[in-house]
Design an enzyme around this catalytic site. Structure first.
Site, PDB file in Angstrom:
ATOM      1  N   GLU A  75       0.828  -1.218   0.000  1.00 15.40           N
ATOM      2  CA  GLU A  75       0.000   0.000   0.000  1.00 15.40           C
ATOM      3  C   GLU A  75       0.859   1.264   0.000  1.00 15.40           C
ATOM      4  OE1 GLU A  75      -2.450  -1.518   3.273  1.00 15.40           O
ATOM      5  OE2 GLU A  75      -4.183  -1.091   2.007  1.00 15.40           O
TER       6      GLU A  75
ATOM      7  N   GLU B 154      -3.690  -9.603   3.447  1.00 14.42           N
ATOM      8  CA  GLU B 154      -4.358  -9.222   4.698  1.00 14.42           C
ATOM      9  C   GLU B 154      -5.495 -10.147   5.117  1.00 14.42           C
ATOM     10  OE1 GLU B 154      -3.118  -7.024   2.613  1.00 14.42           O
ATOM     11  OE2 GLU B 154      -2.568  -5.154   3.635  1.00 14.42           O
TER      12      GLU B 154
HETATM   13  N1  COA Z   1       5.405  -7.709  10.766  1.00 11.76           N
HETATM   14  C1  COA Z   1       6.229  -8.005  11.775  1.00 11.76           C
HETATM   15  N2  COA Z   1       7.335  -8.747  11.620  1.00 11.76           N
HETATM   16  C2  COA Z   1       7.598  -9.218  10.393  1.00 11.76           C
HETATM   17  C3  COA Z   1       6.784  -8.952   9.286  1.00 11.76           C
HETATM   18  C4  COA Z   1       5.628  -8.156   9.510  1.00 11.76           C
HETATM   19  N3  COA Z   1       4.797  -7.833   8.534  1.00 11.76           N
HETATM   20  N4  COA Z   1       7.296  -9.551   8.205  1.00 11.76           N
HETATM   21  C5  COA Z   1       8.414 -10.162   8.618  1.00 11.76           C
HETATM   22  N5  COA Z   1       8.605  -9.971   9.943  1.00 11.76           N
HETATM   23  C6  COA Z   1       9.685 -10.454  10.793  1.00 11.76           C
HETATM   24  C7  COA Z   1       9.543 -11.914  11.124  1.00 11.76           C
HETATM   25  O1  COA Z   1       8.666 -12.091  12.204  1.00 11.76           O
HETATM   26  C8  COA Z   1      10.953 -12.259  11.466  1.00 11.76           C
HETATM   27  O2  COA Z   1      11.232 -11.787  12.764  1.00 11.76           O
HETATM   28  P1  COA Z   1      12.092 -12.691  13.789  1.00 11.76           P
HETATM   29  O3  COA Z   1      13.398 -12.918  13.088  1.00 11.76           O
HETATM   30  O4  COA Z   1      12.192 -11.845  14.992  1.00 11.76           O
HETATM   31  O5  COA Z   1      11.319 -13.952  13.950  1.00 11.76           O
HETATM   32  C9  COA Z   1      11.746 -11.414  10.492  1.00 11.76           C
HETATM   33  O6  COA Z   1      10.895 -10.372  10.091  1.00 11.76           O
HETATM   34  C10 COA Z   1      12.172 -12.147   9.259  1.00 11.76           C
HETATM   35  O7  COA Z   1      11.032 -12.771   8.719  1.00 11.76           O
HETATM   36  P2  COA Z   1      11.064 -14.263   8.164  1.00 11.76           P
HETATM   37  O8  COA Z   1       9.637 -14.702   8.019  1.00 11.76           O
HETATM   38  O9  COA Z   1      11.965 -15.104   8.981  1.00 11.76           O
HETATM   39  O10 COA Z   1      11.764 -14.006   6.753  1.00 11.76           O
HETATM   40  P3  COA Z   1      11.573 -14.793   5.397  1.00 11.76           P
HETATM   41  O11 COA Z   1      12.531 -14.178   4.446  1.00 11.76           O
HETATM   42  O12 COA Z   1      11.613 -16.267   5.616  1.00 11.76           O
HETATM   43  O13 COA Z   1      10.066 -14.474   4.934  1.00 11.76           O
HETATM   44  C11 COA Z   1       8.206 -13.030   4.457  1.00 11.76           C
HETATM   45  C12 COA Z   1       9.728 -13.154   4.550  1.00 11.76           C
HETATM   46  C13 COA Z   1       7.928 -11.595   4.065  1.00 11.76           C
HETATM   47  C14 COA Z   1       7.639 -13.969   3.384  1.00 11.76           C
HETATM   48  C15 COA Z   1       7.545 -13.372   5.808  1.00 11.76           C
HETATM   49  O14 COA Z   1       8.250 -12.699   6.818  1.00 11.76           O
HETATM   50  C16 COA Z   1       6.116 -12.966   5.896  1.00 11.76           C
HETATM   51  O15 COA Z   1       5.249 -13.679   5.401  1.00 11.76           O
HETATM   52  N6  COA Z   1       5.815 -11.804   6.515  1.00 11.76           N
HETATM   53  C17 COA Z   1       4.480 -11.346   6.710  1.00 11.76           C
HETATM   54  C18 COA Z   1       3.892 -10.815   5.418  1.00 11.76           C
HETATM   55  C19 COA Z   1       2.480 -10.295   5.618  1.00 11.76           C
HETATM   56  O16 COA Z   1       1.539 -11.028   5.858  1.00 11.76           O
HETATM   57  N7  COA Z   1       2.324  -8.969   5.484  1.00 11.76           N
HETATM   58  C20 COA Z   1       1.065  -8.342   5.604  1.00 11.76           C
HETATM   59  C21 COA Z   1       0.966  -7.647   6.892  1.00 11.76           C
HETATM   60  S1  COA Z   1      -0.390  -6.501   6.861  1.00 11.76           S
END
Ligand code: COA
Length: 268
Positions: free
Chosen positions: A108, A128
């Site tokens: 966004e 979301e």
């Molecule tokens: N909010 C808070 N923390 C987040 C985050 C978010 N939207 N996206 C990633 N992080 C954090 C993870 O919790 C992790 O923290 P930690 O190391 O303290 O556990 C760190 O960032 C790394 O994330 P990780 O998932 O281990 O990395 P990855 O490269 O394997 O995967 C993503 C990356 C983006 C695919 C995955 O983090 C993810 O699905 N994030 C959420 C995406 C989402 O749903 N966004 C919409 C929110 S409105």
């Protein structure tokens, strides 16, 4: 300004980097506050903004740890919505460079930009509904404007995440370049914008952002101001004088070459 938003000053623009790579640049309250502070400055200083993310991600969304704690009153406050709308409404253009994840609130924020450039690792979309919420910070009205109703509905209702090539085909990004080249392209665009008349650029942005009901009155009113500006007079005069100079040079060059060839013929 903030530990999580790095702001660099350039002659032609400001480069702001979301810098929370250990959390994939998830947008938390501190980042929102820093973005508001940056907007407050750019609303007065009126410079192009280039937005990017550190560590191979743009932003993996709003910070889910903070989102989980938010209640109805927080939703109504529109914490991210107001921030992204303020970015969208900045007087000068906003260019986003999207490397890696641009998800949820990160997507966004990207939709709020005027111009988006992707990298080959881009993954952009709105998951979301999988978290039990809606994309309430611009996706439902801004994404359809960018990619059309059908694809926007599919993305928002199914959580489909687009790859870089898909985003390019959908017009969601205007180019896909390796990260350094993407940033270089954004810089080139900011430099190009800086050569144009800032008043005309800002008027164009206001017209682009105006609701359908405001057209064409807004364009006419913006143009009426610009038609009286010294800068318009200067730029148009410069163009016409350059043209007439180059026409005069051409005529002189042509008559010189005719004279030369006549002389050569007469010597044979
Ligand atoms: N909010 C808070 N923390 C987040 C985050 C978010 N939207 N996206 C990633 N992080 C954090 C993870 O919790 C992790 O923290 P930690 O190391 O303290 O556990 C760190 O960032 C790394 O994330 P990780 O998932 O281990 O990395 P990855 O490269 O394997 O995967 C993503 C990356 C983006 C695919 C995955 O983090 C993810 O699905 N994030 C959420 C995406 C989402 O749903 N966004 C919409 C929110 S409105």
């Amino acid at each position: 300004m903030s530990a999580t938003l790095r702001v660099e000053e350039h002659d032609t623009h400001v480069l702001a980097t979301l810098d929370r790579p250990e959390k994939r640049n998830a947008i938390d309250q501190e980042l929102v506050d820093a973005l508001h502070a940056l907007c407050a400055r750019l609303e007065v200083e009126r410079r192009t903004l280039v937005l990017t993310g550190a560590g191979g991600s743009f932003a993996a969304g709003a910070d889910i740890a903070q989102l989980r704690e938010r209640r109805a009153a927080d939703a109504l406050e529109g914490i991210n919505t107001r921030c992204f709308q303020r970015i969208r409404a900045l007087p000068m253009p906003v260019i986003s460079v999207l490397d890696g994840y641009a998800l949820g609130g990160g997507a966004e924020l990207a939709y709020a930009a005027d111009i988006r450039i992707g990298t080959p690792t881009l993954k952009i979309g709105n998951p979301e509904t999988g978290l039990g919420i809606i994309a309430a910070a611009g996706a439902t009205w801004r994404l359809p404007q960018i990619v059309g109703d059908a694809l926007a509905a599919e993305m928002l209702l199914t959580g489909r995440i687009l790859t870089a090539d898909e985003a390019l085909a959908a017009g969601l990004v205007s180019a896909v370049l390796e990260p350094e080249a993407a940033l270089a392209r954004a810089t080139e665009l900011a430099e190009r914008i800086a050569t144009l008349d800032p008043a005309a650029t800002q008027a164009t942005k206001r017209a682009l952002l105006a609701p359908a009901s405001a057209h064409p009155a807004i364009e006419l009113s913006e143009q009426s101001v610009l038609f009286e500006s010294d800068e318009k007079q200067r730029r148009m005069t410069e163009f016409l004088e350059r043209r007439s100079r180059s026409t005069a040079d051409d005529t002189e060059r042509r008559s010189r070459s005719t004279a030369d060839s006549t002389e050569r013929k007469s010597q044979r």
